[in-house]
Design a protein around this motif. Structure first.
Motif, short mmCIF file in Angstrom:
data_model
loop_
_atom_site.label_atom_id
_atom_site.label_comp_id
_atom_site.label_asym_id
_atom_site.label_seq_id
_atom_site.Cartn_x
_atom_site.Cartn_y
_atom_site.Cartn_z
N ALA A 125 0.01 -12.69 2.76
CA ALA A 125 -1.23 -12.50 3.53
C ALA A 125 -0.95 -12.09 4.97
O ALA A 125 -1.57 -11.17 5.50
CB ALA A 125 -2.06 -13.78 3.49
N PHE A 126 0.00 -12.77 5.61
CA PHE A 126 0.26 -12.53 7.03
C PHE A 126 0.83 -11.15 7.28
O PHE A 126 0.47 -10.48 8.26
CB PHE A 126 1.20 -13.61 7.59
N PHE A 127 1.72 -10.70 6.40
CA PHE A 127 2.40 -9.42 6.62
C PHE A 127 1.80 -8.28 5.81
O PHE A 127 2.40 -7.21 5.69
CB PHE A 127 3.89 -9.57 6.29
N ALA A 128 0.60 -8.46 5.30
CA ALA A 128 -0.03 -7.45 4.43
C ALA A 128 -0.16 -6.08 5.08
O ALA A 128 -0.02 -5.06 4.41
CB ALA A 128 -1.41 -7.94 3.98
N ASP A 129 -0.40 -6.03 6.37
CA ASP A 129 -0.64 -4.75 7.03
C ASP A 129 0.59 -4.19 7.73
O ASP A 129 0.49 -3.22 8.49
CB ASP A 129 -1.78 -4.90 8.06
N VAL A 130 1.75 -4.78 7.47
CA VAL A 130 2.98 -4.33 8.11
C VAL A 130 3.48 -3.08 7.40
O VAL A 130 3.28 -2.90 6.21
CB VAL A 130 4.04 -5.46 8.07
N MET A 131 4.20 -2.22 8.17
CA MET A 131 4.81 -1.03 7.60
C MET A 131 5.51 -1.37 6.30
O MET A 131 5.59 -2.54 5.95
CB MET A 131 5.79 -0.42 8.60
N PRO A 132 6.07 -0.42 5.59
CA PRO A 132 6.74 -0.78 4.33
C PRO A 132 7.63 -2.02 4.53
O PRO A 132 8.42 -2.08 5.46
CB PRO A 132 7.58 0.45 4.01
N GLU A 133 7.43 -2.99 3.65
CA GLU A 133 8.09 -4.29 3.81
C GLU A 133 9.59 -4.18 3.97
O GLU A 133 10.18 -4.87 4.79
CB GLU A 133 7.75 -5.18 2.61
N SER A 134 10.23 -3.29 3.22
CA SER A 134 11.69 -3.20 3.31
C SER A 134 12.13 -2.75 4.70
O SER A 134 13.14 -3.24 5.21
CB SER A 134 12.23 -2.26 2.24
N THR A 135 11.39 -1.86 5.33
CA THR A 135 11.72 -1.41 6.67
C THR A 135 11.56 -2.54 7.68
O THR A 135 12.43 -2.77 8.52
CB THR A 135 10.81 -0.22 7.08
N PHE A 136 10.46 -3.26 7.58
CA PHE A 136 10.19 -4.38 8.49
C PHE A 136 11.23 -5.48 8.29
O PHE A 136 11.78 -6.02 9.25
CB PHE A 136 8.78 -4.90 8.25
N LEU A 137 11.53 -5.80 7.02
CA LEU A 137 12.51 -6.84 6.71
C LEU A 137 13.88 -6.47 7.27
O LEU A 137 14.57 -7.30 7.85
CB LEU A 137 12.57 -7.05 5.20
N HIS A 138 14.25 -5.21 7.14
CA HIS A 138 15.54 -4.74 7.66
C HIS A 138 15.57 -4.88 9.19
O HIS A 138 16.56 -5.35 9.76
CB HIS A 138 15.77 -3.29 7.25
N ALA A 139 14.48 -4.49 9.87
CA ALA A 139 14.43 -4.57 11.33
C ALA A 139 14.49 -6.01 11.82
O ALA A 139 15.27 -6.34 12.72
CB ALA A 139 13.16 -3.89 11.85
N ILE A 140 13.69 -6.88 11.23
CA ILE A 140 13.68 -8.28 11.64
C ILE A 140 15.01 -8.94 11.29
O ILE A 140 15.55 -9.75 12.05
CB ILE A 140 12.51 -9.04 10.98
N GLY A 141 15.56 -8.60 10.13
CA GLY A 141 16.87 -9.13 9.74
C GLY A 141 17.94 -8.79 10.76
O GLY A 141 18.77 -9.62 11.11
N GLY A 142 17.92 -7.56 11.26
CA GLY A 142 18.87 -7.16 12.27
C GLY A 142 18.70 -7.94 13.56
O GLY A 142 19.68 -8.38 14.17
N LEU A 143 17.46 -8.17 13.96
CA LEU A 143 17.19 -8.92 15.18
C LEU A 143 17.65 -10.38 15.06
O LEU A 143 18.08 -10.98 16.04
CB LEU A 143 15.70 -8.89 15.53
#
Length: 149
Positions: A125-143
């Motif tokens: 629910a919280f991340f429903a409107d986020v860019m493609p999940e894999s891209t966001f997950l990769h970016a946050i994972g790197g951070l």
């Protein structure tokens, strides 16, 4: 963006990340409350389970603190609460009598399974409107230091 050009905090990625994390944490706390645990309790139960599988024995409280980035004193207090509630057990470490190893019991495993379903629902629910999940997950994972493969 050059920080000297900020005209409001909403132009700072750090500020926005902080605000998003607080929003997610509030959503998580609200939903976990229905099953009787807090986010910190969930993180400790989940890390105990994961680290036990990884290392083949119950992790120490110190290992949980390092894995979750939760203060050692907070981990100690929350572990005592979870033990009183019958969700995990503390066992003296044979190699270091000052340390405790943690293990989930049946109640803890059941509570963790319930909580994981809640967390998946909150994330969806919280991340429903986020860019493609894999891209966001990769970016946050790197951070966060958890590179995604």
């Amino acid at each position: 963006m050059d920080r000297q050009t900020y005209t409001s905090p909403s132009q700072s990625l750090g500020f926005l990340l902080h605000q998003a994390a607080i929003g997610w944490r509030r959503s998580l706390a609200r939903e976990l409350r229905h099953i009787g645990i807090t986010p910190v309790q969930f993180f400790i139960l989940g890390s105990t389970s994961r680290l036990t599988k990884q290392i083949g024995e119950g992790p120490t409280q110190k290992a949980i603190a390092e894995h979750t980035l939760i203060d050692n004193n907070v981990v100690s207090q929350v572990v005592r609460q979870l033990e009183k509630r019958g969700l995990l057990v503390r066992i003296r470490d044979d190699a270091d009598k000052r340390a405790y190893r943690l293990a989930l019991n049946d109640g803890g495993r059941l509570k963790l399974r319930q909580a994981i379903r809640v967390v998946y629902s909150v994330d969806e629910a919280f991340f429903a409107d986020v860019m493609p999940e894999s891209t966001f997950l990769h970016a946050i994972g790197g951070l966060s230091g958890h590179r995604m493969n």
